[in-house]
Each structure stands twice: as structure tokens, then as C-alpha cells.
Design an enzyme around this catalytic site. Structure first.
Site, PDB file in Angstrom:
ATOM      1  N   GLU A 332       0.832  -1.211   0.000  1.00 37.16           N
ATOM      2  CA  GLU A 332       0.000   0.000   0.000  1.00 37.16           C
ATOM      3  C   GLU A 332       0.866   1.261   0.000  1.00 37.16           C
ATOM      4  OE1 GLU A 332      -2.983  -0.800  -0.711  1.00 37.16           O
ATOM      5  OE2 GLU A 332      -2.469  -2.882  -0.280  1.00 37.16           O
ATOM      6  N   TYR A 420      -1.674  -8.361 -10.864  1.00 39.47           N
ATOM      7  CA  TYR A 420      -0.518  -8.147  -9.997  1.00 39.47           C
ATOM      8  C   TYR A 420       0.742  -8.811 -10.548  1.00 39.47           C
ATOM      9  CZ  TYR A 420      -3.927  -6.717  -6.432  1.00 39.47           C
ATOM     10  OH  TYR A 420      -4.923  -6.081  -5.748  1.00 39.47           O
TER      11      TYR A 420
END
Length: 691
Positions: A332, A420
Site C-alpha cells: 500500500e 498483480y
């Protein structure tokens, strides 16, 4: 979360040949005319300068009431209608427009006509007729929308029993990918970025946080004020309100959590976040958002983590596993550069955020924890990618980096491991082409500086890459046979190549050796006994268990030996380890360890742990056990998760012809649109969400 659509887009997908079309300015770039079929809005017709929310939270009736002021500038001539994304759960009471006075007369307020039309099952279109007096080219105007919203896809109300402390209710929002249209009317597309501000009124004892760079609180009026000075897309506007308390963990970082969680969160993260931010800044340039705070949410949070600017949302369940917590927070943090500062212009190219953030995350962990640790985590994730590939098949279009949406498909359904890990492999390939990882770090710093606060397409990234490395452009690396950039972007299947992970062998080789011992016809108990799992890291243990799971079905004799060796040991480990052993138990119908499954499902009520186990239970011979546990625990599950599990149980139960399931009644409705899509047998925990 964490999340969707597509006919062929209007811009050419070929790279390196079409002028850059990055959105929302960003160093003077032109306005993006890329189609976003997940949005009903006419966002190309207007520039959104700023919007303000004035909201009141009512926990008693689970309702948010207030108004929104949008400051807009027409950028196309002849436009007489403003179209915003909205949702059936959002009820509009009235829309006004400020009309400039003439000849010195004061401004007047004019009530506007509007209608709401259907769009898809995840939203509607709000069509607002604009008076001619307002539509002046390149002149700003304001409209005010008064509305109420309740339980739409973005808004999660938790009764007190569903919070960690079980004392006060809590509400949070989750906007990724296209949910915030149920929070406020908006251009719900990542192509549009603007600043925003908010005023939020709450009952006494409630703390409000938002993804904003500045905040203030009036205790007397119980009013919180927020402002975000940097432009963000609608999906990154987030709010949480409840019994939340802070603790500083660094000069620009603070943890927020319910009181019963706060001490644990601080002990797990204290001092680390500033170190990770410092490493990231050394690699990719200054962290532009000011603060990096984290709020830990109850197990009902539907994904693992969400990169809301200035305020990461993360599920408290992950505190059990230090290594998974470390990776999720660093991921994050990486989004502060890749995803938040520079954003994918459409959801069809989500890899531009997630693939780059995953690469950046691994650069950070390599610098902070060494190459072996990073290679181990990467092997674990790529194993999961290949597992998903086996399930889907090599020609499944969702394995493309540039996925083409069909109209009405929810973009959230494309939050998969390809976004991803295949994206990561492509970025790693670009790094390899550059010839030096430090040179590639410099490229990424320049890329962020060039496109900061704008939204981009793959073409922008790749053209900038070849401009930064002109020798690569001259040698036509984009057309290298078998590794063409176009094939990376639009080809189905696994990554065209993967990075060298041999540096992780010191950690991964023992895992593979133990797997091979257990895979032999007669496992050598003496050789097995030489491996001490208590000395292994979490990622080594979960890699071992995942590879054992891949070997299922296992014989009852092997399962008995595995249970004898590991069951009691794994009971004392974290949930990421336990669930994998329990999936082995369920998929091999090993009844002696079934009480452990029951205990786990009684303790853990988050989606990332319950859904995979219920799917495994119901795909085998343990449906009745699953129903029994569901009835014992359903009162502690969020209603959205409860509906999802009911659907799993009902769809897989034996239903007599012309009758209903003997196990349980059908769910009242299909899973609510608030539910992230079911991941099949690929657990949500295998995705570093962001959504």
C-alpha cells in the site's frame, strides 16, 4: 478489493506510435479521450476542479444525508447535459445551480431538472439539464446535489457486535473500483482526478477519518472537516467512522484502531513504517501525500487492504501474521507512487497500478530485508498465479494485461493475480532490458515526476520508457520475437518470462525438498523429521502447504502421518498457515481433523478465510458439516458475507427436482452488489489488494 467492462476502446492499443494521451493534465498533457465503459458519465465534456461533501451520519437508521457541491468547467462546446454516475441506493432530493448575475446583479440559485436512468447492475446515470446561462466555455460553474444514501455497494454499516470491540457501531466506505457512485454522484472513472473537501457531522463519541491531507475537529459541534489538496480519482475518496483511537508510530505516520486492537497494531508496526517510507523515497522520489496513516478495520472489511491516499485501510485479521502484514503495508505504501500519484486511466489497464506497485513493493523489501526474502515471497505468489492459470486455462481472456470489458461487467471481477503478478513480470522484464536495476529505479523516478497526479495508459509508460532508454528504442526491443510489448499486453496465458529468483533458493529449496519427501510413495519419516517447521518463516510454511495442497488428493495414510507431524504444531501458528492446512484436511476428507475446521470458522469471520473453506467444504462431501457450522456462526457474519455463504451452500446442495434444498432455504437474494466477486478456488488472501 479489493472489484468489469469492455468493447474495444477508441484509442489505438498499439504502443509507441500514437501521441501520448495521459489524462487530467499532468505536466500539460492533453485531455484523455479514452473510453471508460464502466462509467455512464460524460466526463470528457467537463473539467472537475473540486467538489465538497457536507454529510451527516445517522447510525440509528444507517443513513448518510447531505449535499455535494461540484465546481465544473465545460471543455466541449454545445453540451447542455451533465451526466454523473450514481446508484439506485442513492436518493436525490434536489439539484441547484448558481447562475452568475449580469450587470452587477447578485448571483441567483436555479433549480435544475434531472432524471436517473438505468446503466448496469452496479450503477445508474444521473442526467442533469443545464441552463444556457451556465454553459459558458471554459467558465467555472457550481451545482449542488442534495441526497441520502444508505446501504449501497460503497457503504458498510457494522452493528456493534460486528466490530472488534463489540461496543459501538462503525461505518466505512470502500470505493474500488466503481462503488463510490453509491457514496456520492461523481465521474466514477480513474481518468478524472480532482481535489475535494468534506464536512462530516456525527453523534457524540464517534471519530471520523477520511483519505485527506488535512483535517480538523470541532468538539462542541461534533463536526469533522477534511480537505485533500492533491487531485485524486473518485474511487480513492474514503471515510470511516466509529470508536477509533490514534497512536503515533513515526514522524508522519499514525495508527488508528478500536481500543482493543490499538496496542497490538502499534507493537507490530512501531518504527517500521517510517523505515519503509524512507526506503521507498530513496528509490522512487519524494512521498507526495504528506501523511501515511493506517486504520485497522474489523474482520468484515471485504478485502485485505486499500491504498486510500494518506490513510490506508487494512483488515485487523492480518495482524496475526507479521510477514503478511509487512508485505501488505509495503504494497500500500508503494501505491503512494504507483496507483495514487500515477493512476491507470481505465480499469482495463489495472496492471499499470497493481503490477508497478507489486514491483515497487519488491524493490522496497529487497532493500529492507534482502533479496532472498523477496524471492521467497515472489515464488509464493507466482505459484498462486500458475495455480490460477491451471484453473482458467491458457486462453482465458482475463489473463491479458489489457483486458477488454464487455458492457455491464463489473471491473472488480477482474481483480485477479494476473493484474498483480503478470504485470510485475512485465515490469521486471522492462527492468532487465534497462541493463541495470539502479538505472531502472531512475526511470521510475522520472516516470512519476512526468505523470504525477495524472492518469495514464500503457502507451504512456512504454513510450516514456523508450524515450528514457533511446538505445533500446533504436534496437527495437518492443518487437523482440516472442517478447513483443504488444504480446505482453494483449496475449493470453502466463507471463512471457519470469525474473531470476535463484537468490531465494536458500529459503525455497528446503520447502521443495520436504514436499518431494511427502510426495514419494513411502515417505521417509526419518528424513522428514530433520525439517523443523518452527524455524521456518511464514512464507516458507505457506509455500510448503500450498504445494502439498496442489498434490491433493493424498492417501489417508499420508494424511494421517501429516496430521501426526504437523496438526498440533500448526494450531499455534497464524491464520494464514492454519487455513492452508485446513484446506488440505477438507479437500482430502480427513475427518479426524474436522474439529479444527469448526474451531477455525468459529473464530475467524473475515471473507478471506471463510469463503475458501466453505467453497472447499461444499465442493466435496462435507456440505452438511458446512451448513451446521454456518448456522452456528451466521449471527457473527456481516450480512453481505452471510448472503455469499448462503449462495455457496445453496448452489452446491442437493436440491430435489421441483423442491428446495434439504439443507437450508435459498438465500433471500443473490449476493449483494457490495460483495467482491467470489474468487473461485483462488483465495482472496492471495491478492495484494487494492483493491
Amino acid at each position: 478489493m479489493a472489484d468489469f467492462q469492455r468493447p474495444t476502446l477508441c484509442c489505438c492499443r498499439k504502443v509507441l506510435t500514437v501521441p501520448s494521451k495521459s489524462c487530467e493534465g499532468g505536466r500539460g498533457m492533453g485531455h484523455c479521450h479514452r473510453v471508460d465503459i464502466a462509467s455512464a458519465s460524460n466526463f470528457h465534456s467537463f473539467k472537475l476542479r473540486h467538489f465538497h461533501l457536507d454529510l451527516r451520519l445517522n447510525f440509528a437508521i444507517k443513513e448518510i444525508t447531505g449535499w455535494q457541491v461540484l465546481e465544473l468547467v465545460p471543455v466541449q462546446p454545445g453540451v447542455q447535459t451533465l451526466i454523473l454516475d450514481t446508484h439506485p441506493s442513492l436518493l436525490i432530493y434536489g439539484i441547484d445551480c448558481k447562475v452568475p448575475g449580469t450587470a452587477g446583479a447578485p448571483d441567483t440559485s436555479l433549480s435544475l431538472t434531472y432524471r436517473v436512468d438505468p446503466f448496469t447492475d452496479y450503477g445508474s446515470s444521473l442526467n442533469i439539464s443545464l441552463p444556457a446561462a451556465v454553459i459558458r466555455p471554459h467558465r467555472a460553474f457550481q451545482i449542488t446535489i442534495r441526497y441520502t444514501t444508505t446501504d449501497g455497494p460503497a457503504i458498510w454499516w457494522l452493528d456493534a457486535e460486528l466490530t472488534c470491540g463489540q461496543t459501538r457501531p462503525l461505518v466505512f466506505t470502500q470505493g474500488h473500483s466503481v462503488c463510490n457512485r453509491s457514496f456520492f454522484p461523481c465521474f466514477d472513472t480513474p481518468a478524472v482526478k480532482s481535489t475535494y473537501s468534506a464536512t462530516v457531522r456525527v453523534p457524540e463519541g464517534v471519530t471520523v477519518l477520511m483519505s485527506a491531507s488535512h483535517s480538523a475537529y470541532s468538539k462542541k459541534d461534533r463536526v469533522f472537516q477534511f480537505s485533500m489538496e492533491f487531485p485524486v480519482p473518485a474511487y480513492l475518496v474514503a471515510l470511516v467512522a466509529g470508536d477509533l483511537q490514534p497512536a503515533d508510530i513515526g514522524p508522519r505516520s499514525r495508527v488508528w484502531a478500536e481500543p482493543c486492537v490499538l496496542t497490538c497494531a502499534v507493537s507490530k508496526l512501531g518504527g517500521s513504517v517510517e523505515r519503509w517510507l524512507g526506503v521507498a523515497e530513496g528509490l522512487f522520489g519524494p512521498y507526495v501525500w504528506g501523511r501515511y496513516d493506517i486504520v485497522f478495520l474489523p474482520p468484515s472489511f471485504p478485502i485485505v487492504a486499500m491504498e486510500n491516499p494518506c490513510l490506508t485501510f487494512i483488515i485487523s485479521s492480518i495482524l496475526e501474521s507479521h510477514e503478511f502484514l509487512l508485505i501488505d503495508v509495503i504494497h500500500e505504501i508503494a501505491h503512494g507512487w504507483f496507483g495514487n500519484a500515477v493512476t491507470n486511466a481505465t480499469w482495463e489497464e489495472m496492471w499499470l497500478s497493481e503490477g508497478l506497485a507489486t514491483y515497487a513493493q519488491r524493490r522496497i523489501t529487497t532493500e529492507a530485508y534482502g533479496e532472498a526474502f523477496t524471492c521467497l515471497e515472489t515464488v509464493f505468489r507466482l505459484d498462486a498465479l500458475h495455480r490460477q492459470m491451471r484453473l482458467l486455462g491458457d486462453n482465458n481472456p482475463v489473463s491479458k494485461l489489457q483486458v477488454k470489458f464487455q458492457p455491464g461487467v463489473n471491473p472488480s471481477s477482474l481483480m485477479n493475480l494476473f493484474t498483480y503478478e503478470k504485470g510485475f513480470c512485465f515490469v521486471s522484464y522492462l527492468s532487465q532490458l534497462s541493463g541495470d536495476i539502479k538505472r531502472f529505479d531512475s526511470f521510475l523516478r522520472a516516470y512519476i515526476e512526468q505523470f504525477k497526479f495524472s492518469s495514464v495508459v500503457a502507451q504512456d509508460l512504454l513510450e516514456f520508457f523508450l524515450g528514457f532508454f533511446p538505445e533500446l528504442k533504436e534496437s527495437c526491443v518492443s518487437q523482440r520475437e516472442g517478447l513483443e510489448f504488444e504480446r505482453w499486453l494483449n496475449g493470453c496465458g502466463p507471463p512471457l518470462c519470469e525474473p531470476d529468483l535463484s537468490a531465494g533458493g536458500v529459503l525455497t529449496d528446503p520447502v521443495q525438498q520436504l514436499c518431494e519427501l511427502w510426495g514419494s510413495e513411502t515417505p521417509d519419516s526419518q528424513a522428514i523429521a530433520t525439517f523443523d517447521l518452527t524455524s521456518w518463516s511464514t512464507f516458507q510454511t505457506v509455500l510448503f502447504l500450498d504445494r502439498l495442497l496442489d498434490r491433493s488428493p493424498l492417501s489417508n495414510e499420508v494424511m494421517t502421518c501429516l496430521s501426526c507431524c504437523y496438526s498440533a504444531l500448526l494450531d499455534g501458528m497464524n491464520a494464514e498457515v492454519q487455513i492452508r492446512w485446513l484446506q488440505i484436511v477438507v479437500r482430502n476428507s480427513f475427518y479426524p481433523d474436522l474439529p479444527r475446521v469448526r474451531s477455525f470458522l468459529h473464530k475467524h469471520t473475515s471473507r478471506m478465510y471463510t469463503v475458501p473453506l466453505y467453497e472447499d467444504l461444499c465442493s466435496g462431501v462435507m456440505k452438511y458439516f458446512a451448513v451446521e457450522v454456518f448456522y452456528q456462526t451466521q449471527a457473527r457474519l456481516h450480512p453481505n458475507l452471510r448472503r455469499t455463504l448462503q449462495q455457496i451452500l445453496y448452489q452446491t446442495s442437493a436440491v430435489p427436482t421441483g423442491g428446495t434444498s434439504p439443507l437450508l432455504p435459498p438465500p433471500a437474494s443473490a449476493p449483494a452488489p457490495t460483495d467482491p466477486p467470489a474468487p473461485g478456488t483462488i483465495a482472496l488472501r492471495d491478492v495484494n489488494v487494492s483493491a
